[in-house]
Design an enzyme around this catalytic site. Structure first.
Site, PDB file in Angstrom:
ATOM      1  N   TYR A 146       0.853  -1.198   0.000  1.00 28.00           N
ATOM      2  CA  TYR A 146       0.000   0.000   0.000  1.00 28.00           C
ATOM      3  C   TYR A 146       0.882   1.239   0.000  1.00 28.00           C
ATOM      4  O   TYR A 146       1.803   1.353   0.820  1.00 28.00           O
ATOM      5  CB  TYR A 146      -0.927   0.001   1.230  1.00 28.00           C
ATOM      6  CG  TYR A 146      -1.950  -1.117   1.125  1.00 28.00           C
ATOM      7  CD1 TYR A 146      -3.119  -0.948   0.393  1.00 28.00           C
ATOM      8  CD2 TYR A 146      -1.703  -2.367   1.695  1.00 28.00           C
ATOM      9  CE1 TYR A 146      -4.030  -1.989   0.239  1.00 28.00           C
ATOM     10  CE2 TYR A 146      -2.601  -3.417   1.544  1.00 28.00           C
ATOM     11  CZ  TYR A 146      -3.764  -3.215   0.812  1.00 28.00           C
ATOM     12  OH  TYR A 146      -4.648  -4.256   0.640  1.00 28.00           O
ATOM     13  N   SER A 147       0.600   2.162  -0.908  1.00 25.07           N
ATOM     14  CA  SER A 147       1.322   3.438  -0.924  1.00 25.07           C
ATOM     15  C   SER A 147       0.958   4.194   0.348  1.00 25.07           C
ATOM     16  O   SER A 147      -0.218   4.247   0.717  1.00 25.07           O
ATOM     17  CB  SER A 147       0.901   4.295  -2.109  1.00 25.07           C
ATOM     18  OG  SER A 147       0.895   3.551  -3.293  1.00 25.07           O
ATOM     19  N   TYR A 387      -1.296  -0.148 -10.299  1.00 22.84           N
ATOM     20  CA  TYR A 387      -1.574  -1.491  -9.759  1.00 22.84           C
ATOM     21  C   TYR A 387      -2.993  -1.910 -10.097  1.00 22.84           C
ATOM     22  O   TYR A 387      -3.771  -1.087 -10.563  1.00 22.84           O
ATOM     23  CB  TYR A 387      -1.339  -1.517  -8.244  1.00 22.84           C
ATOM     24  CG  TYR A 387      -1.936  -0.359  -7.468  1.00 22.84           C
ATOM     25  CD1 TYR A 387      -3.256  -0.381  -7.030  1.00 22.84           C
ATOM     26  CD2 TYR A 387      -1.170   0.786  -7.185  1.00 22.84           C
ATOM     27  CE1 TYR A 387      -3.806   0.681  -6.314  1.00 22.84           C
ATOM     28  CE2 TYR A 387      -1.704   1.834  -6.470  1.00 22.84           C
ATOM     29  CZ  TYR A 387      -3.020   1.785  -6.031  1.00 22.84           C
ATOM     30  OH  TYR A 387      -3.547   2.840  -5.322  1.00 22.84           O
TER      31      TYR A 387
END
Ligand code: FAD
Length: 387
Positions: A146-147, A387
């Site tokens: 997860y960014s 993504y």
């Protein structure tokens, strides 16, 4: 360029330059950390880097644990591996979208406590390990990346939290593609009549969290989306949905946090694409930022299911690139400027949106688009995470 930042004072922002290596590529080689003491020692070393002091600039020949040198600067790197993750806890979880016609309408903002043990810099990602079972029955599940949606001090600026913005993955047969099912028919309370319902393993874990729940964290990792070191650089941010995460991290660093606010001299322009206006993410934050920094920050959004655009030959909807086309003269001047960095994050296919926007401009000036792009990448001012 419409933004005038000439009157702002210069204070260097010692951030590492981005590389063009995809950040997630590096996560496949997990490392087991040593003793608690060595983890603490590493965290201390990294803490110095995150503090952006002179220590960060010192050349180092010794390969340090938990650190990677990117463009000559040390950044925190895989302090915690999938085999030895950090056990953090959920501080808060909030649904920040409103229900729409889409089954996967829900996006959550989650703040997690890392106690100061998982330092990170703006533009990096962390991994989360859900208890599972995963798709093939594994427990715990494999990590999902997860960014990070907070700047390095965290939302509360305590240097002890990390925030994510996570879309709850739901697929229902008859309401979009669904090949797999992990919920037997009749047992999904929200869709009791559906033959197949698939609920994402890790996104459900995160979006179902309550304050105080444990969360297994790996990382941090990623060098693709880091901010440029030059405080006079300009940034064009293109986000779709949760692709907003790294840009929230960047923008809070540039325009919000006590430790860094006022240092940035360039301009930043955010374009956000979402399906419905109920799906807009952090809209108020952007509007407040724009009101406070009208000469340095611009914000525009495209709401694909509500706005039409005749330039979209596929389905006539307004996508991010079509919104950008409305400002193409200003944006083209910016894109040509060697000080401007372009960042894209979110749906696969964003790069073709960028091409749709600028290819004609490039060719009209006698250049070949592929060559123009190659040069942008070589100059490390073209950053993509999809993504
Ligand atoms: C660098 C990076 C940054 C990211 N940042 C974010 C972010 O900020 N926010 C965010 O929300 N997401 C982000 N993601 C995506 C995130 O990592 C997860 O992929 C996402 O949350 C879905 O995970 P899940 O476990 O919920 O779904 P999964 O359970 O992994 O399901 C994902 C998909 O796999 C399909 N699937 C289901 N079962 C099977 C099966 N048996 N075999 C094959 N396929 C199957 C499903 O149709 C579903 O669409 C990022 C990804 C990367 C690589």
């Amino acid at each position: 360029m419409a933004l005038d930042s000439a009157s702002l004072a210069f204070v260097p922002v010692a951030l590492p330059m981005a590389t063009s290596t995809p950040s997630h590529a590096s996560t496949s080689a997990p490392r087991r950390m040593g003793s608690t003491a060595s983890v603490a020692a590493t965290a201390l070393a990294v803490g110095a880097v995150v503090g952006r002091g002179s220590v960060a600039r010192r050349a180092t020949a010794v390969k340090k644990k938990g650190v990677r040198v990117v463009e000559g600067k040390e950044v925190p790197w895989n302090l915690f591996s999938p085999k030895a993750p950090y056990k953090g806890s959920c501080v808060s979880k909030e649904t920040i979208t409103t229900k729409t016609a889409l089954v996967n309408w829900e996006t959550c903002h989650v703040i997690m406590d890392h106690g100061g043990s998982v330092p990170y810099i703006e533009g990096q990602s962390i991994g989360v390990i859900a208890p599972g079972p995963d798709k093939k029955g594994e427990t715990p599940a494999k990590i999902r990346l997860y960014s990070i949606a907070s700047s390095s001090p965290g939302d509360d600026e305590s240097n002890k939290t990390v925030s994510l913005v996570v879309k709850r993955v739901v697929e229902v047969s008859g309401k979009g593609w669904c090949e797999y099912s992990n919920v037997p028919q009749g047992q999904d309370a929200e869709f009791p009549d559906a033959e197949k319902v698939y609920r994402g393993v890790c996104s459900s874990h995160i979006c179902d969290m309550n304050a105080g729940d444990d969360v297994m964290i790996t990382g941090p990792t990623g060098a693709e989306m880091l901010l440029p070191e030059d405080p006079e650089a300009n940034m064009i941010f293109m986000a779709t949905g949760t692709g907003i995460a790294p840009f929230r991290s960047h923008l809070r660093h540039l325009f919000h946090d006590k430790v860094s606010k006022g240092n940035f001299k360039g301009a930043a322009w955010l374009f956000l694409g979402v399906p419905y206006s109920e799906s807009l993410l952090y809209d108020e934050e952007w509007k407040e930022m724009q009101a406070e920094f009208p000469d340095q920050f611009r914000y525009d959004y495209a709401v694909s299911c509500e706005e039409k655009c005749e330039k979209n030959k596929i389905n006539g909807e307004m996508w991010v690139q079509h919104k950008m086309m409305q400002y193409s003269d200003e944006l083209w001047e910016l894109v040509k400027d060697p000080k401007t960095h372009v960042y894209m994050c979110g749906l696969k296919g964003m790069e073709s949106g960028f091409a749709e926007c600028f290819q004609e401009r490039v060719e009209a000036e006698g250049m070949v688009y592929a060559e123009f792009l190659k040069k942008m990448k070589k100059d490390k001012r073209y950053h993509v995470e999809v993504y």
